[in-house]
Design a protein around this motif. Structure first.
Motif, short mmCIF file in Angstrom:
data_model
loop_
_atom_site.label_atom_id
_atom_site.label_comp_id
_atom_site.label_asym_id
_atom_site.label_seq_id
_atom_site.Cartn_x
_atom_site.Cartn_y
_atom_site.Cartn_z
N GLN A 184 0.93 -1.28 0.17
CA GLN A 184 -0.15 0.01 0.13
C GLN A 184 0.89 1.29 -0.06
OE1 GLN A 184 -2.45 -0.01 3.60
NE2 GLN A 184 -0.73 1.06 4.84
N PHE A 185 0.19 2.44 -0.55
CA PHE A 185 0.89 3.60 -0.43
C PHE A 185 0.65 4.44 0.74
CE2 PHE A 185 1.70 3.44 -5.33
CZ PHE A 185 2.65 2.42 -5.32
N ASP A 186 1.32 5.30 0.90
CA ASP A 186 1.20 6.47 2.04
C ASP A 186 1.53 7.76 1.25
OD1 ASP A 186 0.11 7.54 4.15
OD2 ASP A 186 1.80 6.90 5.41
N PHE A 187 1.07 8.84 2.03
CA PHE A 187 1.08 9.93 1.43
C PHE A 187 1.34 11.30 2.39
CE2 PHE A 187 0.23 13.92 -1.22
CZ PHE A 187 1.08 13.63 -2.52
N LYS A 188 2.47 11.95 2.46
CA LYS A 188 2.61 13.11 3.29
C LYS A 188 1.81 14.15 2.97
CE LYS A 188 7.19 11.04 4.61
NZ LYS A 188 8.85 11.22 4.80
#
Length: 859
Positions: free
Chosen positions: A637-641
């Motif tokens: 999965q991706f995460d975004f700051k």
């Protein structure tokens, strides 16, 4: 005629009494000027007073002497309550003694020929528990009955009714300013050293033998004295620091009423000394309006003096709750030992802030038919609410809380900082940094919508002030100053609109919200996702490993290389540095089931979810094998700051929704890739392409290819429906609505609604559909792996058929294929039935998917 004569004689005697009193006052004044002292009237003046009276009215010497003695002879406890310069020791003369001046002729300083006793020694000291300059510093005087030198006055029953009238009226003047009289004294039960009794007001005891008519009217007037002392005690108490600025303002307003009251008493004294027609009945009629005011103040005092008990509140970490610690210390006068039982002790709280304003408002509504009470309460409400409204205006127009005593309707928790937004999935900064004190709301702003506007207006301006970009330093014009101002709600609405406008400009123009949302669409919805295809290809070796053996740092480096690849849409994306790779230890279906069923980390429910996802060919009892089969691709999965203040709109909760949708799309694409790889393997492998003479083998290969094609069409239709018919239309609607949204609250809600709609229409929030989809996707994943392993098996089976050997391998293969077909067809039919049902009850969009899946049945 006889009545007129009697009335004339009574009037004449009253005039004579007034004249005697006037002469007595002149003698006392001359004596005080001569001795330069402010102490109580000395009994040594008694002889001169009697001589003066004897010279003018020799025929009534005995009667006048008794009246003057009753009117001017004061108790040993008589003192000027406003003087702090009184001598610590004072000589007094008992009532039955015959005082004389000293040989020097001076009334003060000479030796008296009577016995003397030491009376009350007043002490003045600073009260340690208060910093208020308006609170009383002097100890309460003791009761006269408990003081050395106390002597009982002469029996009032021996005096005539007129004399009783004169002395009682004189006593009332002293009692009304807070000291005991000659015949009117505090009850023995009254203890002036106890704050609770001072707040309740003293009881008074009248001497025996007083005329019945005078007693009745005197008792009525004494209620005003009780109310006055109660109000003064309340003002002294509430002027302390811990009671807050609203109580301080209320005390200042009450102090204004007290000044009016003392001025009234002074005027009554002047009239008593100068007006022969002034009687006790006139006294009563003149003081009735003020008595009513003091009675109303006493009612408010009784309500505000009642403490409200707080229920025990268990605190998990008292070291981080600074506000709670400070409130506990204030409630216990700085006693640090009170912190030992913090969170488990039931404590009392002070009625302040909104509680005081609410009480005054409720009382104002209840007495709205009484004009005088309404005017008084309106005055008190306006004055008490001024500091509260100043705090409200500062919050509404500057986003700042100036609340040193924790009485404002907004509570600030300074321990929660915005730096925690990147790690905190509960959005504590936005949800818990500023809270509404719902238990202390003024009635004028107590409705939910108004409170929400007040809270959000200040929060928005606070964000703008911290991040800059918009000037919020301008002061509000024509802002209301009191809580009953008709412009109050209009001021709230205007401040709310201004705060929204400021924050919207900051988010949309300064921080480019639309560009951020577009970037999220590329990365999480796989829009123009050439980068993702490249990433999966270069990281395929790592993603095929079990999830617990996958290197996150290696995946991150491969993702960075892919994002910077020339020609990719992400190469020119200014926000690509904010994208990171994560591995989720929980499977998508299990995670969604926890959310849908609100089961948390209940292992029983998780095991049930895993069982529902298994196919008939999987060993359900071997949990270790299941964990080994959980590959990196399934955990990806991706995460975004997101920087502040964009994190208010794109919060951690919204990022979680993006991740769920991303994992759903990745799971579909991964299964599509597996089935595509199976088709390629069937097209290349000899076991699938070689012509065979075995009819059973040809039939088996056709059935297996048909099932693979049916599964591939199913996955492609679900993927197309999720992206083209769910996400894209909702995305377009969201972007079109951004320009027309007027409030930040609406923007945040619209963004969350967009994601929730996508989750719902992608069948990720319905437990029944989620279970069925989980089984279908698990069946497709396992069947693709099963097909890839059949190439050598089919070659061996075909070799045995050519040698004319009977073998049961084909029968076993057909039986296993029957299980896959039955499982897939059964759950596909259940899914279509569920889609038809929920399309009619929840969302009609599901009908489109149901129509598309009809193709799978006809294959």
């Amino acid at each position: 005629m006889a009545g007129q004569v009697a009335e004339s004689g009574t009037t004449h005697r009253r005039a004579e009494s007034r004249e005697i009193l006037s002469q007595t006052d002149r003698v006392n004044t001359a004596t005080n000027q001569h001795t330069h002292t402010h102490s109580h009237r000395s009994r040594s003046l008694k002889s001169s007073i009697e001589s003066s009276a004897e010279a003018k009215f020799s025929g009534e010497r005995e009667r006048i002497t008794g009246r003057v003695t009753s009117m001017r002879h004061r108790s040993p406890t008589r003192t000027d309550r406003h003087s702090t310069q009184e001598k610590p020791t004072e000589k007094v003369i008992l009532e039955n003694e015959d005082p004389r001046l000293s040989n020097s002729g001076s009334p003060v300083g000479g030796s008296l020929n009577t016995s003397s006793k030491t009376i009350w020694n007043p002490e003045v000291k600073l009260v340690e528990s208060t910093l208020s300059s308006l609170a009383s510093r002097m100890m309460a005087p003791p009761l006269s009955a408990h003081t050395a030198g106390f002597s009982k006055p002469s029996e009032i029953s021996r005096l005539s009714v007129d004399a009783q009238h004169a002395v009682i009226m004189d006593d009332l003047l002293y009692v009304l300013v807070g000291t005991e009289g000659q015949y009117i004294r505090f009850h023995e039960r009254y203890n002036p050293s106890l704050e609770s009794e001072r707040l309740a007001g003293p009881e008074f005891r009248l001497t025996k033998g007083l005329d019945a008519s005078l007693r009745d009217i005197t008792k009525t007037l004494l209620k005003m004295a009780t109310y006055h002392l109660s109000v003064e005690a309340f003002v002294d108490q509430q002027s302390k620091r811990d009671y807050g600025v609203v109580n301080h303002a209320l005390c200042a307003a009450m102090r204004t009423i007290i000044k009016e009251y003392l001025a009234l008493v002074s005027s009554m004294e002047y009239r008593m000394l100068t007006d022969p027609s002034f009687t006790l009945n006139v006294f009563y009629l003149e003081t009735m309006p003020m008595a009513k005011k003091l009675m109303e103040l006493n009612y408010i005092i009784i309500k505000l003096s009642k403490k409200e008990v707080v229920q025990p509140d268990i605190i998990e970490d008292t070291s981080s709750d600074f506000d709670k610690i400070m409130e506990t210390l204030r409630a216990n006068d700085g006693n640090i030992n009170a912190l030992n039982s913090l969170g488990t002790k039931t404590t009392s709280v002070i009625n302040k802030g909104g509680d005081v304003i609410k009480l005054l408002t409720d009382r104002l509504y209840s007495v709205s038919g009484d004009q005088s009470a309404r005017e008084l309460l309106t005055f008190l409400l306006r004055e008490a609410s001024r500091p509260y409204v100043r705090m409200l205006n500062l919050w509404l127009h500057r986003g700042v809380i100036n609340d040193p005593f924790n009485e404002f309707l907004i509570k600030e928790q300074k321990a929660i900082r915005r730096e925690k937004l990147d790690q905190d999935y509960t959005d504590e900064y936005w949800e818990k940094r500023y809270l509404i004190r719902k238990e202390a709301l003024p009635s004028q702003i107590a409705d939910d919508r108004t409170c929400e506007k007040i809270l959000l207006a200040g929060k928005f301006l606070n964000v703008v002030r911290e991040c800059g970009g918009v000037d919020v330093s301008s002061e509000a014009k024509d802002a209301p100053e009191t809580i009953d101002d008709s412009r109050l709600l209009a001021n709230v609405d205007a401040a709310y609109a201004h705060a929204n406008s400021c924050l919207l400009k900051l988010l949309i123009n300064t921080h480019e919200l639309s560009a951020r949302l577009t970037s999220l669409k590329h990365y999480f919805f796989l829009d123009q996702a050439d980068f993702f295809t490249s990433f999966v290809e270069v990281a395929s070796h790592e993603l095929r490993k079990p999830a617990k053996f996958v290197s996150t740092s290696k995946l991150q480096s491969l993702l960075d290389l892919t994002l910077r690849q020339p020609g990719s849409i992400t190469a020119v994306d200014p926000f690509k540095e904010d994208l990171t790779v994560q591995l989720n230890e929980v499977g998508l279906t299990e995670w969604l089931m926890r959310i849908v069923t609100v089961s948390g980390l209940d292992h029983t429910d998780s095991a049930a979810v895993r069982q529902l996802s298994f196919t008939p060919t999987e060993d359900r009892t071997n949990e270790k094998d299941n964990k080994k089969a959980y590959q990196g691709m399934q955990a990806l999965q991706f995460d975004f700051k997101v920087p502040f203040p964009l994190s208010l709109v794109i919060s951690r909760k919204t990022i979680l929704r993006y991740q769920l949708l991303f994992r759903h799309l990745v799971a579909l694409k991964h299964i599509e890739q597996l089935l595509g790889a199976s088709w390629k393997d069937q097209a290349k492998s000899t076991g699938w392409t070689h012509k065979t003479t075995s009819k059973a083998l040809r039939k088996y290969r056709a059935r297996a290819s048909n099932l693979r094609a049916k599964m591939l069409v199913f996955i492609q239709q679900v993927l197309y429906f999720s992206t083209t018919e769910v996400m894209e239309p909702n995305w377009v609607a969201l972007m079109n609505s951004i320009d027309s949204i007027e409030t930040v609250d609406s923007l945040m809600q619209r963004h969350v609604d967009f994601l929730d709609t996508c989750l719902k229409e992608c069948m990720l929030t319905n437990a029944k559909l989620l279970k069925i989809m989980g089984k279908l996707m698990a069946t497709c994943r396992m069947f693709s792996s099963y097909i890839n392993s059949l190439s050598r098996t089919l070659q061996a089976v075909e070799a045995k058929v050519l040698e004319n050997e009977e073998d049961e391998s084909i029968s076993k293969l057909q039986a296993l294929l029957d299980q896959y077909e039955q499982n897939f067809d059964h759950h596909l039919k259940m899914l279509m039935d569920g889609l038809n049902y929920y399309a009619a009850t929840e969302t009609v969009v599901l009908l489109s998917l149901c129509a598309r899946l009809e193709v799978c049945i006809n294959i």
